[in-house]
Scaffold this motif. Sequence first.
Motif, PDB file in Angstrom:
ATOM      1  N   TRP A 132       2.217   3.291  12.227  1.00  0.00           N
ATOM      2  CA  TRP A 132       1.764   1.933  11.913  1.00  0.00           C
ATOM      3  C   TRP A 132       2.740   1.288  10.936  1.00  0.00           C
ATOM      4  O   TRP A 132       3.222   1.939  10.016  1.00  0.00           O
ATOM      5  CB  TRP A 132       0.355   2.011  11.330  1.00  0.00           C
ATOM      6  CG  TRP A 132      -0.229   0.735  10.809  1.00  0.00           C
ATOM      7  CD1 TRP A 132      -0.388  -0.434  11.490  1.00  0.00           C
ATOM      8  CD2 TRP A 132      -0.764   0.516   9.485  1.00  0.00           C
ATOM      9  NE1 TRP A 132      -0.993  -1.371  10.678  1.00  0.00           N
ATOM     10  CE2 TRP A 132      -1.241  -0.818   9.454  1.00  0.00           C
ATOM     11  CE3 TRP A 132      -0.907   1.310   8.352  1.00  0.00           C
ATOM     12  CZ2 TRP A 132      -1.827  -1.368   8.317  1.00  0.00           C
ATOM     13  CZ3 TRP A 132      -1.501   0.763   7.218  1.00  0.00           C
ATOM     14  CH2 TRP A 132      -1.954  -0.563   7.208  1.00  0.00           C
ATOM     15  N   CYS A 133       2.974  -0.026  11.150  1.00  0.00           N
ATOM     16  CA  CYS A 133       3.961  -0.730  10.330  1.00  0.00           C
ATOM     17  C   CYS A 133       3.413  -1.151   8.964  1.00  0.00           C
ATOM     18  O   CYS A 133       4.159  -1.547   8.079  1.00  0.00           O
ATOM     19  CB  CYS A 133       4.442  -1.969  11.076  1.00  0.00           C
ATOM     20  SG  CYS A 133       3.127  -3.185  11.322  1.00  0.00           S
ATOM     21  N   GLY A 134       2.102  -1.099   8.808  1.00  0.00           N
ATOM     22  CA  GLY A 134       1.509  -1.492   7.532  1.00  0.00           C
ATOM     23  C   GLY A 134       0.907  -2.892   7.556  1.00  0.00           C
ATOM     24  O   GLY A 134       0.254  -3.300   6.591  1.00  0.00           O
ATOM     25  N   LYS A 153      -2.417  -7.351  10.475  1.00  0.00           N
ATOM     26  CA  LYS A 153      -2.528  -7.987  11.784  1.00  0.00           C
ATOM     27  C   LYS A 153      -2.576  -6.927  12.893  1.00  0.00           C
ATOM     28  O   LYS A 153      -3.373  -7.023  13.826  1.00  0.00           O
ATOM     29  CB  LYS A 153      -1.310  -8.913  11.981  1.00  0.00           C
ATOM     30  CG  LYS A 153      -1.472  -9.954  13.043  1.00  0.00           C
ATOM     31  CD  LYS A 153      -0.261 -10.885  13.025  1.00  0.00           C
ATOM     32  CE  LYS A 153       0.495 -10.912  14.331  1.00  0.00           C
ATOM     33  NZ  LYS A 153       1.222  -9.754  14.795  1.00  0.00           N
ATOM     34  N   CYS A 154      -1.736  -5.925  12.776  1.00  0.00           N
ATOM     35  CA  CYS A 154      -1.711  -4.850  13.783  1.00  0.00           C
ATOM     36  C   CYS A 154      -3.001  -4.034  13.730  1.00  0.00           C
ATOM     37  O   CYS A 154      -3.573  -3.689  14.760  1.00  0.00           O
ATOM     38  CB  CYS A 154      -0.510  -3.938  13.556  1.00  0.00           C
ATOM     39  SG  CYS A 154       1.042  -4.721  14.025  1.00  0.00           S
ATOM     40  N   GLU A 155      -3.434  -3.745  12.501  1.00  0.00           N
ATOM     41  CA  GLU A 155      -4.672  -2.980  12.319  1.00  0.00           C
ATOM     42  C   GLU A 155      -5.842  -3.706  12.998  1.00  0.00           C
ATOM     43  O   GLU A 155      -6.663  -3.094  13.681  1.00  0.00           O
ATOM     44  CB  GLU A 155      -4.909  -2.853  10.812  1.00  0.00           C
ATOM     45  CG  GLU A 155      -5.889  -1.789  10.406  1.00  0.00           C
ATOM     46  CD  GLU A 155      -6.054  -1.750   8.880  1.00  0.00           C
ATOM     47  OE1 GLU A 155      -5.218  -2.346   8.153  1.00  0.00           O
ATOM     48  OE2 GLU A 155      -7.027  -1.139   8.426  1.00  0.00           O
ATOM     49  N   LYS A 185       8.297   3.732  15.695  1.00  0.00           N
ATOM     50  CA  LYS A 185       7.821   2.366  15.878  1.00  0.00           C
ATOM     51  C   LYS A 185       6.309   2.267  15.730  1.00  0.00           C
ATOM     52  O   LYS A 185       5.576   3.164  16.130  1.00  0.00           O
ATOM     53  CB  LYS A 185       8.201   1.882  17.284  1.00  0.00           C
ATOM     54  CG  LYS A 185       9.681   1.635  17.461  1.00  0.00           C
ATOM     55  CD  LYS A 185       9.961   1.274  18.909  1.00  0.00           C
ATOM     56  CE  LYS A 185      11.457   1.059  19.127  1.00  0.00           C
ATOM     57  NZ  LYS A 185      11.775   0.977  20.547  1.00  0.00           N
ATOM     58  N   CYS A 186       5.871   1.116  15.234  1.00  0.00           N
ATOM     59  CA  CYS A 186       4.440   0.834  15.104  1.00  0.00           C
ATOM     60  C   CYS A 186       3.795   0.849  16.501  1.00  0.00           C
ATOM     61  O   CYS A 186       4.328   0.265  17.442  1.00  0.00           O
ATOM     62  CB  CYS A 186       4.235  -0.529  14.460  1.00  0.00           C
ATOM     63  SG  CYS A 186       2.534  -1.110  14.464  1.00  0.00           S
ATOM     64  N   VAL A 187       2.656   1.499  16.593  1.00  0.00           N
ATOM     65  CA  VAL A 187       1.978   1.641  17.868  1.00  0.00           C
ATOM     66  C   VAL A 187       1.525   0.291  18.437  1.00  0.00           C
ATOM     67  O   VAL A 187       1.343   0.129  19.635  1.00  0.00           O
ATOM     68  CB  VAL A 187       0.780   2.610  17.734  1.00  0.00           C
ATOM     69  CG1 VAL A 187      -0.349   1.957  16.912  1.00  0.00           C
ATOM     70  CG2 VAL A 187       0.247   3.072  19.074  1.00  0.00           C
ATOM     71  N   CYS A 188       1.407  -0.695  17.559  1.00  0.00           N
ATOM     72  CA  CYS A 188       0.900  -1.989  18.009  1.00  0.00           C
ATOM     73  C   CYS A 188       2.021  -2.993  18.284  1.00  0.00           C
ATOM     74  O   CYS A 188       2.147  -3.510  19.385  1.00  0.00           O
ATOM     75  CB  CYS A 188      -0.075  -2.532  16.967  1.00  0.00           C
ATOM     76  SG  CYS A 188      -0.913  -4.025  17.476  1.00  0.00           S
ATOM     77  N   CYS A 189       2.878  -3.243  17.260  1.00  0.00           N
ATOM     78  CA  CYS A 189       3.879  -4.307  17.411  1.00  0.00           C
ATOM     79  C   CYS A 189       5.269  -3.784  17.757  1.00  0.00           C
ATOM     80  O   CYS A 189       6.162  -4.560  18.105  1.00  0.00           O
ATOM     81  CB  CYS A 189       3.956  -5.141  16.136  1.00  0.00           C
ATOM     82  SG  CYS A 189       4.625  -4.236  14.725  1.00  0.00           S
ATOM     83  N   GLY A 190       5.485  -2.477  17.627  1.00  0.00           N
ATOM     84  CA  GLY A 190       6.797  -1.916  17.924  1.00  0.00           C
ATOM     85  C   GLY A 190       7.790  -2.056  16.771  1.00  0.00           C
ATOM     86  O   GLY A 190       8.917  -1.593  16.852  1.00  0.00           O
TER      87      GLY A 190
END
Length: 478
Positions: free
Chosen positions: A429-431, A434-436, A460-465
Motif C-alpha cells: 500500500w502506498c499510504g 484514497k487507496c484505502e 507497487k501499491c495494490v490499488c493505484c500502482g
Amino acid sequence: MAEKEFVKEITNMEEDFPRWYTDVILKAELVDYSSVKGCMVIRAYGYEIWERIQAVMDGMFKATGHRNVYFPLFIPESLLNKEKDHVEGFAPEVAWVTKGGDEELEERLCVRPTSETLFSTMYAKWVGSWRDLPMLYNQWCNVVRWEKTTRPFLRTSEFLWQEGHTVHETREESEAETIRMLNVYAEFAEKYLAIPVIKGQKTEKEKFAGAVSTFTIEAMMHDGKALQSGTSHNFGQNFSIPFEIKFQNREGKLEYCWQTSWGASTRLIGAIIMVHGDNRGLVLPPKIAPLQVIMVPVAQHKPGVLEACQGIMDRIKDQYRVKMDDRDNYSVGWKFNEWEMKGVPIRLEIGPKDIQRNQGVLVRRDTGEKSFVSLDRIEEEIGSLLEQIQDNLYQKALQNREERTQSAENIEEFTARLDQKQGFIKALWCGAQKCEEEIKERTGATARCIPFDQEKTEGKCVCCGGSAKHEVVFARAY
Ligand SMILES: [Zn+2]
C-alpha cells in the motif's frame, strides 16, 4: 432419539455462519436478548467465561505494575468536548442524560463511551512532579456506544471491558507502555484463548479518535473474517495539552505529560466462539473454560456408581474446574450432547464396567477421541490431555489462518481472491487514504493493520500502482 434432534437445532456453520453463531450463543446459554434493543443479558455460563478472562488479564496487568480504580459512569458534556478529534469520533454513538427526576440538568451528561476525558481531569489534579510518574491505572467497567447494528459480544450498545489509562514523563516511556500492553494482549490471546494474532499498527483512517497512533491485535475467525481483539493507543500530548496535565520536570520546569490507553472487551468471548466452535457448538480452550472436565456417571442408578464418581471428584476437584452431572431426569446421551454444545474440553465417563476395570473414559471435545485410562493415574491423564487440547486448538486456528491468507498484486487479483476465499489479503500500500477507501468500496475489506512483521515492502501499491510504503493486512471484519 433426542440426541439427533438436539444437535439439529444448531445451524450448520458452512451453510450460514452468522446464524450458527447466534444459535450457539443462545443454546449454550451464554447470552439472551434483553428488552433494550442492542443490549445483551450475559447469562451465568457466559459470565463465567468473562470472569476467567478478567482473572487472568487482571493478573497480567498487575504484574506489569498497574492498579485498578473506578471512575463514574457519566461525563459532563464540557469535558467530552475538550479534545476535538475525540469528541468528533464518538459523537454519533454517545447516549445522553438530560434529566434527573423531573429536573432538566444544567449540563448534559454523556454515558461514558470510553473514559479518557475523565481520567485526564483527574490526572491534571493528581500529577505534580516527575516523581509522581508514571501513573498506571486500569478500570473494569461497562461502556455505552449507541450502535445501529448489533450482535451479541461483537457489537452491542452496552458492553463490558477494561480500559487502562496511563501518564508518563517522556514520549519514549509512553510509546514503550503502548507496545508493552499490546504484547500483554497478544500473549493473553495466544496462550490462554489459543487464538493466534497479528500485531500491528492501525492506519490513520482506522486509528482511535484522539490518538497519535493505535496498535492492534487482529485475529481471524473460522469463516475468514477478521476481529479486532484488543487495542493500545499512544496519545502523545493530545489530551495532556487541552486538559492541562502538567508536571514539574527534572529541571524544575513545567511540562505536559505523555499518555496512553488500552482496552479489551467481551468481544473476546465472541472471538473464542468464532475461532474454535464447530457444528456441535462451543469449543472452549481449557485455560479459559469455566469447566474443564464434566464427569458423567453412566448407569448411575446401579449400586456403587455415584459413590465411585464422587470419590474421583474429591480427588480432582481442587486441581481442575470439574463438575459431576448426576441429574436423573436426563439421559446420558442428552448430557453428552449438552456438554459438547457448551464446549467443555473433557468429558469423563464412568460406569459399572469401568469401575470393575478400575478405568475411566476420557473424551476430547476438540477431536471426539476417546481414551480409556486407569483411575490410578486420572489426575495426570487429565492434565496432559488439557494441555494437548489447548495446543491443538491453537494449531488448528493457526492453520486456518495460514490457509486463508493470500497476497495480491493488483485490485483485480485482490477482489477475485477474496471472493473466492474469505480471509486475509496481504498487499502493498502506498499510504494514501484514497487507496484505502477505494479498496474498501470495491472489496468490502478494510486495512486491519500494518503488521510489525513486514515481509515485503518494496513494490507497487495494490490499488493505484504507485510506489508502496507498507505491507498491509486487509480483510472483511466483524
Ligand atoms: Zn495507492
